[in-house]
Design an enzyme around this catalytic site. Structure first.
Site, short mmCIF file in Angstrom:
data_model
loop_
_atom_site.label_atom_id
_atom_site.label_comp_id
_atom_site.label_asym_id
_atom_site.label_seq_id
_atom_site.Cartn_x
_atom_site.Cartn_y
_atom_site.Cartn_z
N ALA A 1 -1.63 7.26 -4.41
CA ALA A 1 -2.57 8.38 -4.38
C ALA A 1 -3.08 8.70 -2.98
O ALA A 1 -3.51 9.83 -2.73
CB ALA A 1 -3.77 8.10 -5.29
N SER B 1 -7.13 2.60 -4.11
CA SER B 1 -6.50 3.86 -4.52
C SER B 1 -5.74 3.66 -5.81
O SER B 1 -5.30 2.55 -6.14
CB SER B 1 -5.53 4.35 -3.45
OG SER B 1 -4.37 3.53 -3.42
N ASP B 2 -5.55 4.75 -6.57
CA ASP B 2 -4.53 4.72 -7.60
C ASP B 2 -3.19 4.63 -6.89
O ASP B 2 -3.07 4.91 -5.69
CB ASP B 2 -4.63 5.97 -8.49
CG ASP B 2 -4.04 5.75 -9.87
OD1 ASP B 2 -3.22 4.82 -10.03
OD2 ASP B 2 -4.40 6.49 -10.80
N TRP B 3 -2.15 4.27 -7.62
CA TRP B 3 -0.86 3.97 -7.02
C TRP B 3 -0.22 5.23 -6.43
O TRP B 3 -0.05 6.23 -7.12
CB TRP B 3 0.03 3.32 -8.06
CG TRP B 3 -0.05 1.81 -8.08
CD1 TRP B 3 1.01 0.95 -8.06
CD2 TRP B 3 -1.23 0.98 -8.09
NE1 TRP B 3 0.55 -0.36 -8.06
CE2 TRP B 3 -0.81 -0.37 -8.08
CE3 TRP B 3 -2.60 1.23 -8.10
CZ2 TRP B 3 -1.69 -1.45 -8.09
CZ3 TRP B 3 -3.49 0.17 -8.10
CH2 TRP B 3 -3.04 -1.15 -8.09
N ALA C 1 -9.95 4.87 -7.09
CA ALA C 1 -10.04 6.30 -6.79
C ALA C 1 -8.85 7.03 -7.39
O ALA C 1 -7.72 6.54 -7.37
CB ALA C 1 -10.10 6.52 -5.29
#
Length: 796
Positions: A210, A206-208, A173
């Site tokens: 995020a 999740s993206d890091w 995401a």
């Protein structure tokens, strides 16, 4: 709950009581970097995504997936964070180099093949970034405003195609919001569409950094928060379950998906086997593979009087900064620690020897780069690169480091035992003269070289999250030094209050490094020298392009113009050279005001560690550069259907709808481009006989005989587009087939068209409807070279 947040930057928490080992992730669009963002092991650097996609080949994408799986297993990595399948909505997007194309069908089909190749070896792929994350400006706070039809027909379609064909084991995401809801909380996209309508069986992470919430993200379908061990879940999510805000069954489902992933990659239950015979990044077999992949994707944009391929007996004046410092990769999380970066000068000289003269070009960067390993050596080890010493507040040494790349990260993904108070950077210069020396990283520095010291204070500019890692401040001074001189820089941590991390991470210093390079010359003198070299050769090859200042994560472009005075350089060379060939070392479109003055243009992308060898092979024809463009090249700035990447009041409106790229140009919603999506000449010419279309309710296909009318064996990509009769619907690619043929050989080609491209999303009913078979099928080599048009009429 411990299982649902990372244990570290790239690992997950093991649970031995149930036989769950440590899951290990790595960034991976252009190489499997490993568990460290910076300073990790040496790994293979692949050509960038747009260059690989330019082959228009599922076989190539599958092979790349397999090779990346090999690279992953050599490091016991279980999930590679790629492919990136966001679309090229606007050519200003800074991260387009990492994504395949402006077209959803091409992107989805290639992604499906990549995923299949990787997961065949039980290494998980990760489709990213879900969704509407086509630009980088304010990416952590901006809101992409996209109507439902555009979201379904365009931006979700690559995810849907890859999911249906290859069942990717993870998705990521994005940072941005979509229609007012964070991508990490998207109940509609994740739960209703991806997991619901598509029946997706994998895990959504999740993206890091995020994830912005506990209950909303968990209820919105997010399965895993990255990185760890700290994050917004943990105790907050426990409390949300206890209060009834999150049903315990929701958490169970997240854990179940995590365990399914672990089982798939061999980390749940008996430990899997890992190969011990993976070719090294510098091995002959890997170098040949990467050279072939890069050269085959390069695209011949123009070729007047068949100046390409070059005659190997000609004398060649090779010119340009990109000839001697070739851009081989983009910036940000796609960067890897490669064994080498072969320049075009090295590659062409290796084949032609003294028939090549090399002349440096004008400056192409506005910011200096870390010291290259050819320029400095570590005084402690004697190896190419820079030495770092980290000191505690009491002056004791916490750690000694060596970096071939001239920089390192402190406090991000390292394991320093103690508090870093001072950082010392040292290197010995390989050459002397007037040099630009400097430092990278937030803090108060003292830089000493050649008997002189200067003080420099560097602060964050406040450009966004991760700035100290992705775009750290830097500064230089000019010094007169001698070869063998020692350069030393010392930085006091927190001396100016600038070490409050943009990510909120405690103890994060970010990137620190040393800058060392030749001082810039007067560009007029540089251009004069280049023109003199060109005038004395049979052919001039000018290498121009972009750098990781333009093609990088977290930053978008503001123009398509080449940086510096590269346009002036090309014009000056073309005015005196007998023949001029321009190699464009860039992953994305650039403006070419000199186009009519040169004899040939080869688009070379970011060709990876073997870049120079690949460019030489393409220029000389030992490997045909048979690529076709995966994105449209506008004729001017702002001359594309979608342009701006700057949110207004936080919103970035996708008002062009589904008319991006070639779709909008064809509908005259933007001026005609200089090069169309799908364009590419290769090294031959082709005749198309009259095609035949077969249309029924379930399938559409086009058959056509093509003849190689040139003098060389060549590869052709037969493209079919559907132009609906409804003017509110754009033309769209519906299928393609690639063939190879010898000179004068005729080959029968069948193109199976994808019926999904006839769908339109009906907002009123909330369902898919099929467009009628009315309009025309277009058989083309890109829409700038249409060979046949096949009318489609409704049945009577």
């Amino acid at each position: 709950m411990r299982l649902l947040t990372g244990a570290s930057m790239f690992t997950l928490v093991p649970e031995p009581s149930i036989g769950l080992g440590e899951l290990r992730f790595s960034d991976g669009p252009t190489g499997v970097r490993g568990l460290r963002f910076s300073g990790g092991r040496v790994v293979a650097l692949f050509p960038n995504a747009t260059l690989l996609a330019s082959s228009w080949s599922e076989e190539t994408a599958y092979e790349v997936g397999e090779l990346l799986a090999e690279e992953a297993l050599a490091q016991r990595i279980h999930v590679v964070l790629g492919p990136t399948i966001n679309l090229h909505r606007t050519p200003l997007g800074g991260r387009l180099f990492e994504a395949y194309s402006e077209d959803p069908l091409l992107t989805g089909v290639l992604a499906a093949a990549y995923v299949a190749g990787m997961q065949h070896h039980r290494v998980g792929a990760c489709l990213k970034h879900l969704v509407a994350n086509e630009s980088e400006t304010l990416r952590n706070t901006m809101n992409s405003v996209v109507d439902e039809a555009t979201l379904r027909e365009l931006y979700l379609l690559p995810f849907e195609i890859a999911t249906e064909a290859s069942d990717p084991w993870t998705m990521m995401a994005a940072y941005n919001d979509v229609n007012g809801v964070p991508a990490t909380e998207q109940d509609h996209v994740v739960n209703e569409v991806v997991k619901g309508e598509w029946g997706y069986s994998g895990l959504v992470m999740s993206d890091w950094f995020a994830t912005k919430s506990a209950a909303a993200a968990a209820n919105g379908g997010l399965d895993l928060v990255m990185p760890g061990p700290f994050g917004p879940w943990g105790d907050a999510l426990v409390a949300a379950v206890a209060s009834g805000e999150v049903d315990e069954a929701v958490v169970d489902e997240h854990v179940r998906r995590l365990l399914v992933l672990a089982e798939r990659v061999g980390v749940l239950g008996p430990e899997r086997d890992y190969p011990s015979d993976v070719p090294g990044p510098d091995s002959a077999v890997r170098r040949l593979q990467l050279t072939r992949l890069a050269a085959a994707g390069m695209t011949v944009l123009t070729n007047h009087d068949a100046v390409l391929p070059l005659d190997p007996d000609q004398s060649v004046a090779l010119i340009g900064r990109h000839a001697v410092e070739t851009s081989t990769m983009g910036g940000g999380s796609a960067q890897v620690n490669a064994p080498h970066h072969v320049s075009v000068a090295e590659g062409l000289t290796a084949v032609l020897g003294d028939r090549v003269t090399v002349t440096d070009g004008v400056e192409v960067r506005s910011k200096p780069v870390a010291a290259r390993p050819t320029f400095v050596t570590d005084p402690l080890t004697g190896e190419p690169g820079v030495g770092f010493t980290l000191f505690a507040p009491d002056g004791s040494v916490l750690e000694e480091r060596h970096s071939r790349t001239g920089s390192t990260l402190v406090g991000f993904d390292d394991d320093v035992d103690g508090v870093v108070h001072t950082v010392r950077v040292r290197a010995r210069l390989v050459e002397g003269g007037r040099l630009a020396l400097g430092v990278i990283g937030v803090g108060r520095w003292t830089l000493t070289a050649g008997g002189r010291s200067v003080d420099l204070t560097l602060r964050l500019a406040g450009t966004g999250m991760g700035e100290e890692i992705l775009d750290p401040p830097r500064a230089t001074e000019e010094f007169d030094v001698e070869a063998g001189d020692l350069v030393e820089a010392t930085m006091s941590v927190g001396a100016d209050g600038g070490h409050h991390s943009s990510t909120g991470a405690t103890g994060l210093l970010g990137a620190v490094g040393l800058i060392a390079g030749r001082a810039p010359r007067d560009p007029d003198l540089v251009i004069r020298d280049a023109a003199a070299a060109a005038a004395g050769a049979d052919v001039a090859v000018v290498v121009v392009g972009l750098t990781d200042e333009q093609e990088t994560e977290a930053v978008d472009k503001s123009t398509l113009r080449l940086p510096g005075r590269q346009d002036d350089l090309v014009a000056a060379v073309a005015s005196v050279a007998a023949r001029t060939v321009v190699v464009v070392n860039a992953a994305t479109p650039v403006l070419m005001p000199w186009l009519d003055a040169v004899d040939a243009v080869l688009w070379a992308g970011l060709p990876g560690q073997e870049g120079g060898h690949a460019v030489a092979a393409a220029l000389l024809g030992s490997i045909e550069p048979s690529g076709r463009l995966v994105t449209t090249f506008p004729a001017a700035d702002a001359a594309s259907p979608a342009w701006s990447v700057v949110p207004v009041d936080g919103d970035l409106r996708y008002d062009e709808g589904t008319f991006i790229g070639y779709r909008g140009h064809h509908a005259r919603r933007a001026p005609a481009p200089v090069f169309w999506f799908g364009h590419g000449l290769g090294y031959s010419s082709w005749h198309y006989a009259e095609p035949r279309a077969t249309v029924d309710a379930d399938a559409v296909s086009v058959s056509v005989a093509v003849t190689n009318t040139g003098t060389r064996a060549s590869r052709e990509v037969v493209q079919v587009y559907f132009e609906p009769s409804d003017p509110t619907q754009p033309i769209r690619l519906v299928g393609w087939t690639a063939v190879r043929a010898e000179p004068d050989e005729t080959t029968d080609v069948a193109v199976a068209c994808d019926r999904r491209m006839w769908r339109r999303w009906d907002v009123a009913s909330g369902s898919w409807h099929l467009l009628p078979d009315e309009g025309r099928l277009v058989v083309a080599r890109g829409l700038g070279d249409v060979r046949w048009s096949i009318p489609l009429a409704p049945e009577r």
